[in-house]
Design an enzyme around this catalytic site. Structure first.
Site, PDB file in Angstrom:
ATOM      1  N   ARG A  38      18.620  49.972  98.847  1.00 15.18           N
ATOM      2  CA  ARG A  38      20.037  50.367  98.813  1.00 15.18           C
ATOM      3  C   ARG A  38      20.944  49.217  98.347  1.00 15.18           C
ATOM      4  NH1 ARG A  38      19.621  52.859 104.810  1.00 15.18           N
ATOM      5  NH2 ARG A  38      17.827  51.430 104.817  1.00 15.18           N
ATOM      6  N   ASN A 252      22.686  47.330 104.886  1.00 17.83           N
ATOM      7  CA  ASN A 252      21.807  48.067 103.986  1.00 17.83           C
ATOM      8  C   ASN A 252      22.359  48.147 102.570  1.00 17.83           C
ATOM      9  OD1 ASN A 252      19.883  48.683 106.013  1.00 17.83           O
ATOM     10  ND2 ASN A 252      21.217  50.308 106.764  1.00 17.83           N
ATOM     11  N   ARG A 341      32.023  18.802  94.338  1.00 18.56           N
ATOM     12  CA  ARG A 341      30.730  19.457  94.114  1.00 18.56           C
ATOM     13  C   ARG A 341      29.621  18.710  94.850  1.00 18.56           C
ATOM     14  NH1 ARG A 341      30.058  19.619  87.989  1.00 18.56           N
ATOM     15  NH2 ARG A 341      28.011  20.344  88.631  1.00 18.56           N
ATOM     16  N   ASN A 385      41.973   2.580  91.579  1.00 23.23           N
ATOM     17  CA  ASN A 385      42.883   3.652  91.210  1.00 23.23           C
ATOM     18  C   ASN A 385      42.472   4.201  89.844  1.00 23.23           C
ATOM     19  OD1 ASN A 385      45.817   4.803  91.876  1.00 23.23           O
ATOM     20  ND2 ASN A 385      45.545   4.561  89.676  1.00 23.23           N
TER      21      ASN A 385
HETATM   22  C1  UD1 Z   1      16.470  50.821 111.206  1.00 25.71           C
HETATM   23  C2  UD1 Z   1      16.045  51.685 112.433  1.00 25.71           C
HETATM   24  C3  UD1 Z   1      17.259  52.490 112.886  1.00 25.71           C
HETATM   25  C4  UD1 Z   1      18.395  51.566 113.237  1.00 25.71           C
HETATM   26  C5  UD1 Z   1      18.724  50.615 112.076  1.00 25.71           C
HETATM   27  C6  UD1 Z   1      19.651  49.512 112.567  1.00 25.71           C
HETATM   28  C7  UD1 Z   1      13.674  52.278 112.256  1.00 25.71           C
HETATM   29  C8  UD1 Z   1      12.699  53.304 111.878  1.00 25.71           C
HETATM   30  N1  UD1 Z   1      14.956  52.563 112.050  1.00 25.71           N
HETATM   31  O1  UD1 Z   1      16.819  51.682 110.142  1.00 25.71           O
HETATM   32  O2  UD1 Z   1      16.912  53.260 114.037  1.00 25.71           O
HETATM   33  O3  UD1 Z   1      19.540  52.308 113.600  1.00 25.71           O
HETATM   34  O4  UD1 Z   1      17.548  49.972 111.587  1.00 25.71           O
HETATM   35  O5  UD1 Z   1      20.074  48.673 111.523  1.00 25.71           O
HETATM   36  O6  UD1 Z   1      13.276  51.228 112.766  1.00 25.71           O
HETATM   37  N2  UD1 Z   1      11.164  46.406 107.169  1.00 25.71           N
HETATM   38  C9  UD1 Z   1       9.925  45.847 107.005  1.00 25.71           C
HETATM   39  N3  UD1 Z   1       8.893  46.632 106.600  1.00 25.71           N
HETATM   40  C10 UD1 Z   1       9.025  47.979 106.364  1.00 25.71           C
HETATM   41  C11 UD1 Z   1      10.308  48.558 106.542  1.00 25.71           C
HETATM   42  C12 UD1 Z   1      11.355  47.749 106.957  1.00 25.71           C
HETATM   43  O7  UD1 Z   1       9.746  44.647 107.214  1.00 25.71           O
HETATM   44  O8  UD1 Z   1       8.034  48.617 106.018  1.00 25.71           O
HETATM   45  C13 UD1 Z   1      12.284  45.557 107.607  1.00 25.71           C
HETATM   46  C14 UD1 Z   1      13.426  45.470 106.612  1.00 25.71           C
HETATM   47  O9  UD1 Z   1      13.267  44.335 105.764  1.00 25.71           O
HETATM   48  C15 UD1 Z   1      14.643  45.328 107.509  1.00 25.71           C
HETATM   49  C16 UD1 Z   1      14.237  45.999 108.803  1.00 25.71           C
HETATM   50  O10 UD1 Z   1      12.839  46.116 108.777  1.00 25.71           O
HETATM   51  O11 UD1 Z   1      14.943  43.962 107.776  1.00 25.71           O
HETATM   52  C17 UD1 Z   1      14.880  47.389 108.956  1.00 25.71           C
HETATM   53  O12 UD1 Z   1      14.543  48.194 107.872  1.00 25.71           O
HETATM   54  P1  UD1 Z   1      15.589  49.179 107.188  1.00 25.71           P
HETATM   55  O13 UD1 Z   1      14.880  49.886 106.097  1.00 25.71           O
HETATM   56  O14 UD1 Z   1      16.848  48.487 106.883  1.00 25.71           O
HETATM   57  O15 UD1 Z   1      15.801  50.222 108.400  1.00 25.71           O
HETATM   58  P2  UD1 Z   1      17.088  51.138 108.625  1.00 25.71           P
HETATM   59  O16 UD1 Z   1      17.018  52.309 107.742  1.00 25.71           O
HETATM   60  O17 UD1 Z   1      18.312  50.309 108.577  1.00 25.71           O
HETATM   61 MG    MG Z   2      18.643  48.357 107.939  1.00 20.35          MG
END
Ligand code: UD1
Ligand code: MG
Length: 477
Positions: A38, A252, A341, A385
């Site tokens: 996303r 996200n 910098r 300076n």
């Molecule tokens: C997730 C939660 C949701 C919660 C939300 C809060 C689950 C199923 N859902 O959804 O309930 O409200 O977070 O922000 O847990 N990741 C992995 N491997 C994977 C998938 C994800 O490491 O296979 C990691 C991603 O990098 C991320 C985190 O897990 O840091 C969450 O994944 P994301 O896809 O953002 O979950 P949400 O849809 O936000």
């Molecule tokens: Mg998330």
């Protein structure tokens, strides 16, 4: 090897959580394997920065306060950039675990199994995309675990429409299950209490619960959130701890990233002011997570700090400065419109004025670079300076070279130092000079062509021009 934990309460009548009880050992698992579709980015989501630091860095910095016995970051194959961000410069680098395929958050925690082998304490799962967490909130989630409570989930009530997972609860903070937005019924979607993603699990139950996960849901993934229902089935308890919505934003999208940035800036500005920094218009000052501002630093409007900056006591930074990777001493005056910098090192009482750029250069005590200058790969000695428009010509198209200016040197306006070149203490450089040779101490160097003056030449020039104009007008008419 970690020692297995002793049970906290010896008898059923003992208070559940005596204030003096030492916290159980904990391990932290940070999930960072998602690409973050996303975000629509080539950069893995957790490396997108807020306040000049990758989101993952914020999560790890917060986790550090828990003094976890083990910290594991779960990444996807080929995410070397993420792995490097975790290990580079870290005092106690986290272990890296690889999740071969991104099969969901539950599967991602499973990838940490080898790294957690032999660990018997509590496991705290954090998401790399939830950068605003506070350590005390995480502590409260860990503290909600006990002999019977195998899972504790950090819930929150975000404002407005959102697609977080929903927490289905019973009275007394007992959690029955978590339902993901995509899988939720219309009624469940109306539940205001949402899943932040932070979850603490008793280590002895974690992997048996994870092994029971199924991917029969809208995304076809192994959801970590489903271990709540599995725990209930196994006659274990799950609880909710509520946190502040502002701290639990899950990033996200780019829009979420901007919201997280705004929240963090607000926090950093508040902290700086509480520590004794004056800000004329705080909302226009942008700080990095690691910006160090001493007492009585004063910041004008529209000042931006990139990472790696420290500013000494009593220094005034006027409006519209851009400062990154720079160290500034006490009682300096910087700006307006100055750019410092990386590698700029300013001693005490230095002045850097408008439209000056300093890079990889040391400016010693009391020296002044006040107008329209570029000082790069250089030293400006104490009390020197630098005149308006002076430039260090540090680059020959292939390499960078050094300009070394001693103490108490007076440089006139519009001087070009063609590096490498060295100027001795007390030298005087005439305005407009192009200096290519080393100048010994106390020497006057001047490279200007001699000025010629023509008496009445100005008047003659005007007459000639006016006559030409008149002739042109006549020929057109
Ligand atoms: C997730 C939660 C949701 C919660 C939300 C809060 C689950 C199923 N859902 O959804 O309930 O409200 O977070 O922000 O847990 N990741 C992995 N491997 C994977 C998938 C994800 O490491 O296979 C990691 C991603 O990098 C991320 C985190 O897990 O840091 C969450 O994944 P994301 O896809 O953002 O979950 P949400 O849809 O936000
Ligand atoms: Mg998330």
């Amino acid at each position: 090897m970690t020692k297995p934990e002793k049970s906290r309460a010896k008898s059923k009548t003992a208070p559940r959580k005596p204030a003096s009880a030492p916290a159980r050992a904990c391990a932290v698992v940070v999930l960072a394997a998602g690409q973050g579709t996303r975000m629509k980015s080539a950069l893995p989501k957790v490396l997108h920065p807020i306040a000049g630091r990758p989101m993952l860095g914020h999560v790890l910095a917060t986790a550090e306060a828990l003094a976890a016995q083990r910290t594991v970051v779960v990444v996807a194959p080929g995410m070397d950039q993420v792995a490097r961000a975790v290990t580079d410069g870290a005092a106690k680098p986290a272990a890296i675990a690889i999740q071969q395929k991104q099969l969901g958050t539950g599967d991602a925690v499973k990838a940490a199994r080898a790294a957690l082998k032999g660990f018997a304490g509590d496991v705290l799962v954090l998401f790399g995309d939830t950068p605003l967490l506070r350590a005390e909130t995480l502590r409260a989630v860990l503290d909600a675990l006990d002999e019977k409570t195998a899972v504790a989930v950090l819930g929150f009530r975000p404002d407005g429409a959102n697609e977080y997972g929903r927490l289905v609860t019973k009275a007394g903070g007992i959690l029955e299950r978590i339902v993901e937005w995509r899988d939720a019924s219309a009624k469940e979607r109306k539940i205001p209490l949402c899943n932040s993603g932070v979850m603490a699990v008793r280590g002895e139950h974690l992997f048996s619960l994870l092994d029971g996960l199924k991917a029969n849901n809208a995304k076809g993934e192994f959801y970590l959130t489903d271990i709540v229902a599995l725990a209930r089935k196994a006659k274990l308890r799950a609880r909710v701890v509520e946190g502040a919505a502002e701290d639990l934003l899950g990033v996200n999208s780019r829009a979420d990233l901007a919201v997280a940035e705004a929240v963090l800036q607000q926090r950093l500005r508040g902290q700086a002011m509480a520590d004794g920094v004056t800000m004329t218009d705080p909302a226009t000052v942008y700080l990095a997570a690691d910006t160090q501002l001493a007492r009585d630093v004063s910041l004008g409007p529209n000042v931006f700090f990139g990472p790696g900056v420290s500013i000494g006591e009593g220094t005034v930074i006027r409006a519209f400065c851009h400062i990154e990777g720079a160290t500034v001493g006490k009682d300096c005056i910087i700006g307006p419109f100055a750019r410092l910098r990386p590698g700029a090192k300013l001693a005490d009482e230095v002045h850097v004025g408008n439209f000056c750029e300093i890079k990889a250069a040391t400016v010693e005590r009391g020296a002044k670079v006040n107008h329209l200058s570029y000082i790069g790969d250089a030293r400006v000695g104490q009390g020197s300076n630098i005149g308006a428009g002076t430039i260090t010509c540090n680059y020959d198209g292939y390499d960078k070279h050094l300009t070394d200016i001693g103490a108490n040197v007076f440089v006139g306006s519009d001087v070009a130092f063609v590096a490498p070149v060295s100027i001795g203490d007390g030298a005087v450089i005439g305005a407009g000079s192009v200096v290519t040779k080393d100048v010994p101490a106390d020497t006057l160097a001047i490279t200007r062509a001699e000025e010629r003056q023509v008496a009445a030449g100005g008047a003659r020039y005007r007459e000639r021009k006016q006559a030409l104009k008149a002739a042109k007008k006549k020929s057109k008419a």
